[in-house]
Scaffold this motif. Sequence first.
Motif, PDB file in Angstrom:
ATOM      1  N   THR A  87      -2.734 -15.860   1.240  1.00 18.85           N
ATOM      2  CA  THR A  87      -2.329 -15.500   2.599  1.00 18.85           C
ATOM      3  C   THR A  87      -2.173 -13.986   2.790  1.00 18.85           C
ATOM      4  N   LYS A  88      -1.856 -13.249   1.720  1.00 16.37           N
ATOM      5  CA  LYS A  88      -1.716 -11.795   1.840  1.00 16.37           C
ATOM      6  C   LYS A  88      -3.069 -11.141   1.597  1.00 16.37           C
ATOM      7  N   MET A  89      -3.462 -10.284   2.552  1.00  8.90           N
ATOM      8  CA  MET A  89      -4.763  -9.638   2.437  1.00  8.90           C
ATOM      9  C   MET A  89      -4.663  -8.154   2.784  1.00  8.90           C
ATOM     10  N   TYR A  90      -5.755  -7.470   2.556  1.00  6.52           N
ATOM     11  CA  TYR A  90      -5.864  -6.039   2.840  1.00  6.52           C
ATOM     12  C   TYR A  90      -5.874  -5.818   4.349  1.00  6.52           C
ATOM     13  N   PHE A  91      -5.021  -4.862   4.796  1.00  4.62           N
ATOM     14  CA  PHE A  91      -4.993  -4.506   6.215  1.00  4.62           C
ATOM     15  C   PHE A  91      -5.157  -3.021   6.467  1.00  4.62           C
ATOM     16  N   GLY A  92      -5.266  -2.220   5.436  1.00  5.81           N
ATOM     17  CA  GLY A  92      -5.464  -0.798   5.673  1.00  5.81           C
ATOM     18  C   GLY A  92      -4.850   0.071   4.597  1.00  5.81           C
TER      19      GLY A  92
END
Length: 163
Positions: A87-92
């Motif tokens: 559920t946790k992913m790269y956002f910047g």
Amino acid sequence: MIIDIGNKKIKINNDTLIPIYDYRQIRPNDCEAGGMLIGSIIRNSNDIVIEDLTLPIKEDIRSRVKYVRSEKHNELLEQKWIESQYTKMYFGEWHTHPQNNPFPSSQDIINWMNLMKKSKTEAEILVFLIAGNSSFKVWIGDRKRKTIHQIYGGDYSEFKMVR
């Protein structure tokens, strides 16, 4: 902190801002610091919560006016992805500048445009945060439109930077 950008909201947890605040370049010999912003998309909405990050590591390149994130951060992201049950992913990205009121350099813009093209993430936008000594600013990069614009600028006083 919640930033409303029309069709979605971006929430950046205070627990994520505290370590960024701690890396400010207060002393003349402090180097730039940075890392990834990591979060989740809220189900049944377009809203994003940035709830985690990576911190500088020894493999990064750091100087007073330069920060280059090493590939090792991708391993840390992968670990967080698995631990969160995907559920946790790269956002910047986040990094510091030795200014009170930060603004992106031309190299920052080039890097952000490259990240918008090359990043492997489900996110339609990427979030970029630059922390200055007395304020910080947030930009979003629209991956479809290939545009970047500032969505927030303010000082740290409105946030509880308490450990």
